[in-house]
Design a protein around this motif. Structure first.
Motif, PDB file in Angstrom:
ATOM      1  N   ALA A  97       0.829  -1.198   0.000  1.00 49.12           N
ATOM      2  CA  ALA A  97       0.000   0.000   0.000  1.00 49.12           C
ATOM      3  C   ALA A  97       0.867   1.253   0.000  1.00 49.12           C
ATOM      4  N   SER A  98       0.291   2.345  -0.440  1.00 48.50           N
ATOM      5  CA  SER A  98       0.972   3.634  -0.441  1.00 48.50           C
ATOM      6  C   SER A  98       0.965   4.238   0.960  1.00 48.50           C
ATOM      7  N   VAL A  99       1.526   5.421   1.071  1.00 44.23           N
ATOM      8  CA  VAL A  99       1.560   6.121   2.353  1.00 44.23           C
ATOM      9  C   VAL A  99       0.151   6.360   2.883  1.00 44.23           C
ATOM     10  N   ASP A 100      -0.812   6.574   1.974  1.00 44.98           N
ATOM     11  CA  ASP A 100      -2.189   6.811   2.409  1.00 44.98           C
ATOM     12  C   ASP A 100      -2.893   5.519   2.800  1.00 44.98           C
ATOM     13  N   ALA A 101      -2.183   4.396   2.678  1.00 47.40           N
ATOM     14  CA  ALA A 101      -2.657   3.075   3.109  1.00 47.40           C
ATOM     15  C   ALA A 101      -3.778   2.518   2.243  1.00 47.40           C
ATOM     16  N   GLU A 102      -4.084   3.178   1.135  1.00 49.17           N
ATOM     17  CA  GLU A 102      -5.183   2.703   0.292  1.00 49.17           C
ATOM     18  C   GLU A 102      -4.756   2.409  -1.142  1.00 49.17           C
ATOM     19  N   SER A 103      -4.095   3.368  -1.782  1.00 42.63           N
ATOM     20  CA  SER A 103      -3.700   3.181  -3.174  1.00 42.63           C
ATOM     21  C   SER A 103      -2.440   2.308  -3.269  1.00 42.63           C
ATOM     22  N   VAL A 104      -2.048   2.003  -4.504  1.00 37.42           N
ATOM     23  CA  VAL A 104      -0.896   1.123  -4.736  1.00 37.42           C
ATOM     24  C   VAL A 104       0.404   1.837  -4.395  1.00 37.42           C
ATOM     25  N   GLY A 105       1.269   1.157  -3.658  1.00 40.73           N
ATOM     26  CA  GLY A 105       2.531   1.747  -3.231  1.00 40.73           C
ATOM     27  C   GLY A 105       3.641   1.562  -4.251  1.00 40.73           C
ATOM     28  N   LYS A 149      12.583   7.007 -14.460  1.00 44.59           N
ATOM     29  CA  LYS A 149      12.195   8.254 -15.124  1.00 44.59           C
ATOM     30  C   LYS A 149      11.770   9.314 -14.107  1.00 44.59           C
ATOM     31  N   VAL A 150      10.918   8.936 -13.176  1.00 48.18           N
ATOM     32  CA  VAL A 150      10.377   9.883 -12.192  1.00 48.18           C
ATOM     33  C   VAL A 150      11.464  10.378 -11.236  1.00 48.18           C
ATOM     34  N   GLN A 156      -0.745   2.597 -22.909  1.00 44.51           N
ATOM     35  CA  GLN A 156      -1.433   1.369 -22.514  1.00 44.51           C
ATOM     36  C   GLN A 156      -2.007   1.530 -21.106  1.00 44.51           C
ATOM     37  N   GLU A 157      -3.317   1.431 -21.013  1.00 39.92           N
ATOM     38  CA  GLU A 157      -3.973   1.629 -19.717  1.00 39.92           C
ATOM     39  C   GLU A 157      -3.523   0.603 -18.687  1.00 39.92           C
ATOM     40  N   ASP A 158      -3.270  -0.628 -19.128  1.00 37.37           N
ATOM     41  CA  ASP A 158      -2.859  -1.671 -18.187  1.00 37.37           C
ATOM     42  C   ASP A 158      -1.528  -1.347 -17.513  1.00 37.37           C
ATOM     43  N   PHE A 159      -0.705  -0.548 -18.168  1.00 34.18           N
ATOM     44  CA  PHE A 159       0.536  -0.083 -17.533  1.00 34.18           C
ATOM     45  C   PHE A 159       0.284   1.197 -16.741  1.00 34.18           C
ATOM     46  N   ARG A 160      -0.314   2.162 -17.386  1.00 30.59           N
ATOM     47  CA  ARG A 160      -0.529   3.467 -16.761  1.00 30.59           C
ATOM     48  C   ARG A 160      -1.346   3.348 -15.467  1.00 30.59           C
ATOM     49  N   TYR A 161      -2.370   2.523 -15.494  1.00 27.50           N
ATOM     50  CA  TYR A 161      -3.273   2.368 -14.348  1.00 27.50           C
ATOM     51  C   TYR A 161      -2.571   1.747 -13.138  1.00 27.50           C
ATOM     52  N   THR A 162      -1.567   0.917 -13.392  1.00 32.89           N
ATOM     53  CA  THR A 162      -0.890   0.219 -12.292  1.00 32.89           C
ATOM     54  C   THR A 162       0.265   1.015 -11.692  1.00 32.89           C
ATOM     55  N   CYS A 163       0.630   2.137 -12.310  1.00 32.57           N
ATOM     56  CA  CYS A 163       1.756   2.935 -11.805  1.00 32.57           C
ATOM     57  C   CYS A 163       1.393   3.640 -10.493  1.00 32.57           C
ATOM     58  N   PRO A 164       2.283   3.588  -9.509  1.00 29.84           N
ATOM     59  CA  PRO A 164       2.057   4.380  -8.296  1.00 29.84           C
ATOM     60  C   PRO A 164       2.180   5.866  -8.619  1.00 29.84           C
ATOM     61  N   ARG A 165       1.601   6.705  -7.777  1.00 34.02           N
ATOM     62  CA  ARG A 165       1.682   8.145  -7.985  1.00 34.02           C
ATOM     63  C   ARG A 165       3.121   8.625  -7.795  1.00 34.02           C
ATOM     64  N   ASP A 166       3.505   9.658  -8.525  1.00 39.79           N
ATOM     65  CA  ASP A 166       4.877  10.182  -8.455  1.00 39.79           C
ATOM     66  C   ASP A 166       5.315  10.513  -7.029  1.00 39.79           C
ATOM     67  N   SER A 190       8.877   9.678  -2.409  1.00 38.91           N
ATOM     68  CA  SER A 190       9.013   9.581  -0.945  1.00 38.91           C
ATOM     69  C   SER A 190       9.944   8.444  -0.551  1.00 38.91           C
ATOM     70  N   ALA A 191      10.045   7.432  -1.412  1.00 39.67           N
ATOM     71  CA  ALA A 191      10.910   6.290  -1.113  1.00 39.67           C
ATOM     72  C   ALA A 191      12.374   6.588  -1.404  1.00 39.67           C
ATOM     73  N   TYR A 192      12.644   7.667  -2.159  1.00 36.10           N
ATOM     74  CA  TYR A 192      14.020   7.948  -2.585  1.00 36.10           C
ATOM     75  C   TYR A 192      14.602   9.254  -2.035  1.00 36.10           C
ATOM     76  N   HIS A 193      13.762  10.120  -1.506  1.00 34.07           N
ATOM     77  CA  HIS A 193      14.266  11.423  -1.052  1.00 34.07           C
ATOM     78  C   HIS A 193      15.426  11.295  -0.066  1.00 34.07           C
ATOM     79  N   ALA A 194      15.275  10.431   0.916  1.00 30.35           N
ATOM     80  CA  ALA A 194      16.293  10.310   1.963  1.00 30.35           C
ATOM     81  C   ALA A 194      17.603   9.751   1.437  1.00 30.35           C
ATOM     82  N   VAL A 195      17.523   8.771   0.540  1.00 29.59           N
ATOM     83  CA  VAL A 195      18.749   8.106   0.074  1.00 29.59           C
ATOM     84  C   VAL A 195      19.423   8.864  -1.063  1.00 29.59           C
TER      85      VAL A 195
END
Length: 237
Positions: free
Chosen positions: A13-21, A185-186, A213-223, A228-233
């Motif tokens: 899960a994402s930080v909001d605990a609902e969407s895809v992380g 990329k992000v 392709q929606e099947d790819f775009r739809y599964t991508c986590p939000r930027d 948030s996973a890379y800022h610290a490192v």
């Protein structure tokens, strides 16, 4: 059997605990199930609040994991193989590559990207960036090179026009590579001001086609979730 199977995919899960992380392995399996057109339920697992769920469903495991007709499967590569076997033609499309070399295309990119983005020594920045860039160039060359079946149709073809790694259709190889390329990329743009060079036309075309392709775009986590996973490192000393 597969058509009536109960398929449950558990992803981070994402930080909001609902969407895809942010997890390329989770996105990989998510894409496969969508491309197969299978009926399944998706559960996002909040790793901060999910000890009971993990204990009851997948003790000792972390997402992604799959429950197929009550049977737990936790190894991403084996889950991919299993889904390709049980969700097979004619009911479901085949997603394996026709050309085995497609499975290894771009395999060094994420490793070189991680070293580049996590490097804390400014003096090594240019060296790491060149190594990362060379892996992108290598993938671009692969995408430019026609596969045998393309040459069968046009022996004089010098540059491939295929949309994806193996053909004009997304395959398991794309499900593995594209989630990683999206992170690359992000993060590279936001934290290192590095963009994939426009001169890498085959790679640019590949990504453009993928984002359509929606099947790819739809599964991508939000930027923001990815960043948030890379800022610290990604901070220099």
């Amino acid at each position: 059997m597969a058509q009536g199977a109960k398929i449950e995919l558990f992803v981070k899960a994402s930080v909001d605990a609902e969407s895809v992380g942010n997890c390329p392995f989770c996105q990989r399996l998510f894409m496969i199930l969508l491309l197969k057109g299978a009926k399944f339920t998706l559960t996002t697992v909040d790793m901060r609040r999910a000890p009971d769920l993990l204990k009851n469903v997948a003790p000792g495991s972390q997402p992604p994991f799959l429950v197929y007709n009550g049977e737990l499967k936790t190894d991403t590569n084996k889950i991919e193989e299993f889904l390709e076997e049980v969700l097979a033609p004619p009911e479901y499309p085949k997603l394996s590559c026709r050309n085995k070399v497609s499975n290894n295309a771009g395999e060094d990119i994420f490793r070189n990207f991680s070293a580049y983005i996590k490097n804390r020594n400014p003096g090594l920045h240019s060296v790491m960036e060149r190594k990362f860039l060379s892996s992108l160039v290598k993938l671009n060359m692969f995408l430019e090179t026609p596969h045998p079946q393309e040459l069968d149709l046009d022996p004089n073809q010098s540059v491939s026009s295929r949309k994806y790694l193996d053909s004009d259709a997304l395959t398991l190889a794309d499900c593995n590579l594209l989630p990683k390329l999206h992170i690359v990329k992000v993060v590279s743009k936001a934290l290192r001001d590095f963009e994939i060079p426009a001169e890498l036309t085959a790679l640019t075309r590949y990504l453009d086609n993928a984002y359509k392709q929606e099947d790819f775009r739809y599964t991508c986590p939000r930027d923001p979730e990815i960043l948030s996973a890379y800022h610290a490192v990604a901070k220099f000393k």
